[in-house]
Design a protein around this motif. Structure first.
Motif, short mmCIF file in Angstrom:
data_model
loop_
_atom_site.label_atom_id
_atom_site.label_comp_id
_atom_site.label_asym_id
_atom_site.label_seq_id
_atom_site.Cartn_x
_atom_site.Cartn_y
_atom_site.Cartn_z
N ALA A 162 0.85 -1.19 0.00
CA ALA A 162 0.00 0.00 0.00
C ALA A 162 0.88 1.25 0.00
CB ALA A 162 -0.90 0.00 1.23
N VAL A 163 0.45 2.26 -0.72
CA VAL A 163 1.23 3.48 -0.88
C VAL A 163 0.87 4.47 0.23
CG1 VAL A 163 1.74 5.43 -2.41
CG2 VAL A 163 1.36 3.14 -3.37
N MET A 164 1.88 5.09 0.80
CA MET A 164 1.66 6.08 1.85
C MET A 164 0.92 7.29 1.27
SD MET A 164 4.43 7.77 4.49
CE MET A 164 5.24 8.87 3.33
N PRO A 165 -0.05 7.83 2.01
CA PRO A 165 -0.74 9.04 1.54
C PRO A 165 0.24 10.17 1.25
CG PRO A 165 -1.86 8.11 3.44
CD PRO A 165 -0.57 7.36 3.30
N THR A 166 -0.06 10.96 0.25
CA THR A 166 0.80 12.08 -0.12
C THR A 166 0.60 13.23 0.87
OG1 THR A 166 -0.89 13.10 -1.51
CG2 THR A 166 0.55 11.45 -2.54
N PRO A 167 1.55 14.17 0.92
CA PRO A 167 1.37 15.34 1.79
C PRO A 167 0.07 16.08 1.49
CG PRO A 167 3.64 15.21 1.06
CD PRO A 167 2.89 14.15 0.31
N GLU A 168 -0.33 16.13 0.21
CA GLU A 168 -1.58 16.80 -0.16
C GLU A 168 -2.77 16.06 0.44
OE1 GLU A 168 1.65 18.05 -2.46
OE2 GLU A 168 0.84 15.99 -2.33
N GLN A 169 -2.73 14.73 0.42
CA GLN A 169 -3.82 13.95 1.00
C GLN A 169 -3.87 14.07 2.52
OE1 GLN A 169 -2.55 10.23 -0.80
NE2 GLN A 169 -4.32 10.22 -2.18
N LEU A 170 -2.70 14.27 3.12
CA LEU A 170 -2.65 14.39 4.58
C LEU A 170 -3.01 15.78 5.06
CD1 LEU A 170 0.62 12.37 5.31
CD2 LEU A 170 -1.72 11.69 5.84
N GLY A 171 -2.86 16.79 4.20
CA GLY A 171 -3.19 18.15 4.59
C GLY A 171 -2.39 18.58 5.80
N GLY A 172 -3.09 18.95 6.88
CA GLY A 172 -2.43 19.41 8.09
C GLY A 172 -1.73 18.32 8.86
N ALA A 173 -1.84 17.07 8.40
CA ALA A 173 -1.19 15.96 9.10
C ALA A 173 0.15 15.59 8.47
CB ALA A 173 -2.11 14.74 9.11
N ALA A 174 0.74 16.51 7.70
CA ALA A 174 2.03 16.22 7.07
C ALA A 174 3.11 16.04 8.13
CB ALA A 174 2.40 17.35 6.12
N SER A 175 4.21 15.41 7.73
CA SER A 175 5.28 15.05 8.66
C SER A 175 5.84 16.25 9.42
CB SER A 175 6.41 14.38 7.88
OG SER A 175 7.55 14.20 8.70
N PRO A 176 5.99 16.12 10.75
CA PRO A 176 6.62 17.20 11.52
C PRO A 176 8.11 17.27 11.18
CG PRO A 176 5.39 15.68 12.94
CD PRO A 176 5.53 15.02 11.60
N PRO A 177 8.74 18.40 11.44
CA PRO A 177 10.18 18.51 11.21
C PRO A 177 10.96 17.69 12.23
CG PRO A 177 9.35 20.48 12.28
CD PRO A 177 8.15 19.67 11.93
N GLU A 178 12.23 17.42 11.94
CA GLU A 178 13.05 16.63 12.85
C GLU A 178 13.17 17.28 14.22
OE1 GLU A 178 14.57 13.51 12.61
OE2 GLU A 178 13.05 13.49 11.04
N GLU A 179 13.23 18.60 14.26
CA GLU A 179 13.42 19.31 15.53
C GLU A 179 12.08 19.72 16.14
OE1 GLU A 179 16.60 22.26 15.57
OE2 GLU A 179 17.19 21.58 13.58
N TRP A 180 11.04 18.98 15.82
CA TRP A 180 9.68 19.32 16.27
C TRP A 180 9.57 19.32 17.79
CZ3 TRP A 180 5.50 16.22 18.34
CH2 TRP A 180 4.25 16.85 18.29
N GLU A 181 9.07 20.40 18.34
CA GLU A 181 8.86 20.50 19.79
C GLU A 181 7.52 21.16 20.09
OE1 GLU A 181 12.16 22.49 21.55
OE2 GLU A 181 13.55 20.81 21.26
N ASP A 182 6.56 21.01 19.18
CA ASP A 182 5.27 21.68 19.34
C ASP A 182 4.22 20.80 19.99
OD1 ASP A 182 6.28 23.94 18.16
OD2 ASP A 182 5.62 23.39 16.14
N GLU A 183 4.63 19.69 20.57
CA GLU A 183 3.66 18.80 21.20
C GLU A 183 3.09 19.45 22.46
OE1 GLU A 183 5.63 15.26 22.78
OE2 GLU A 183 7.47 16.43 22.78
#
Length: 388
Positions: free
Chosen positions: A159-180
């Motif tokens: 199965a193919v991973m959803p594209t960033p466009e399909q994920l919308g606001g759920a796109a991958s966080p950056p490596e240095e993500w600290e917004d949790e």
């Protein structure tokens, strides 16, 4: 240098009332927090292939017992300790039989069912007070045993991973993500906010929930492959059965919707990000900073939006299966996308399925879980049958 927090961050022990069979060793700063948490110790005095949790286990607030994903991960680690070199997990099938107490050590009994040329099979029973609280059957495949007639002579698809466009606001966080949310920053794993996709679709089985998951800090070379697999097993149970309540828009918190405006700000942030966010991710792309995010949070946490919705009375996992498609490519300290949906719900139970991809699009695992999902009984005055 790793831009994320260095190994050695301790697990939040505020709610860990647990005990261990043996005196826990000091926290090992050379290993990640998740490795420390999921470490097992062999107890030879109790028999062959008997293990126990090295450190206390976490009892989530409001939960019936120890977090199920941790018990699953401990059993995976114990099973791995008994298989021949060159065998790697390809599946596990688990049953949650009873709530595991955080105040009693877990004894993990591994039984060798079969060692074949291509597959090895183990069962693991997690026991407390002589009773089995969790059981799993784990299958291991010898690397390369499925290829006959030379490289390339094999059927493959994924199965193919959803594209960033399909994920919308759920796109991958950056490596240095600290917004949790602030309340999650002491935990050994990182989880991005959960997004409901296709939320406007009339059919619950077409709605999906997506989020990104990873170990908070780097998994050590010493922990290696087994530590990555155990961490994925731990993460796979996170928010999984709750998918049923999300696609049906049920109220699932331990407090009433009327209490939402009175929650402390850090708790409001957590509740919105991890439980009650229903904003369209396409709109969320434009709501990334300051007041826009606050408006989205206020909209989703408006009590009027939730008052009157059916309320969850009981939600408990019954079983859990994981199919590991590319176990050697699992890097649990790198972002992985977890997409979840629910093909069926009925008779007080719900079924959820999930797919976990590496950031590069490799399908790492497929998960399936069934759980008890029951609504709170309606007051007699609201029951039409009672009126009749």
């Amino acid at each position: 240098m790793d831009p994320r927090k260095a190994p050695g961050q301790r697990i939040n022990t505020a709610e860990m009332r647990g005990s261990t069979l043996l005196e826990p060793p000091p926290f090992d700063p050379a290993k990640s927090a998740i490795e420390n948490h999921l470490e097992v110790t062999e107890v030879e005095d109790l028999g062959r292939n008997v293990f126990t949790n090295t450190r206390p286990q976490w009892h989530p607030a409001g939960g019936r017992g120890v977090y199920g994903g941790a018990v699953l991960a401990l059993c995976l680690s114990a099973a791995y300790r008994t298989v021949p070199e060159g065998f790697f997990v390809n599946s596990c099938h688990c049953y949650f039989l009873d709530a595991a107490s955080a105040e009693i050590p877990l004894l993990l009994h591994v039984e060798n069912l079969r060692d074949g040329r291509s597959f090895a099979t183990r069962t693991v029973q997690a026991r407390q007070r002589g009773s089995c609280v969790f059981t799993t059957t784990v299958s291991f495949a010898r690397r390369g045993s499925g290829v006959r007639g030379g490289p390339g002579n094999v059927i493959e698809h994924a199965a193919v991973m959803p594209t960033p466009e399909q994920l919308g606001g759920a796109a991958s966080p950056p490596e240095e993500w600290e917004d949790e949310p602030a309340l999650l920053r002491s935990f050994p794993v990182q989880t991005s906010p959960l997004h409901l996709l296709n939320g406007a679709d009339a059919d619950p089985h077409k709605r999906r929930v997506c989020h990104w998951i990873r170990s908070r800090d780097r998994i050590s070379d010493e922990g290696g492959h087994v530590a990555h697999i155990a961490a994925l097993g731990n993460l796979s149970d996170s928010y999984f059965i709750e998918t049923v309540t999300r696609v049906h828009g049920l109220w699932r918190m331990m407090f009433a919707p009327q209490d939402l405006p009175t929650l402390p700000e850090d708790l409001r942030e957590y509740v919105w990000a991890m439980h009650l966010q229903e904003s369209d991710p396409e709109k969320k792309k434009e709501e990334t900073e300051g007041d826009d995010v606050k408006k989205a949070m206020d909209r989703d946490l408006d009590p009027a939006k939730w008052i009157g919705r059916p309320e969850v009375g009981m939600m408990v996992s019954l079983d859990h299966s994981i199919y590991f498609h590319n176990p050697l490519k699992v890097k649990a300290d790198e972002w992985m996308l977890y997409e979840m949906d629910s093909p069926w719900t009925g008779d007080g139970r719900g079924l959820v399925t999930g797919r976990i991809w590496a950031k590069d699009g490799t399908l790492l695992a497929t998960c399936v879980q069934e759980g008890t999902v029951r609504l709170k009984a309606k007051p007699a005055g609201m029951n039409e049958a009672a009126k009749l």
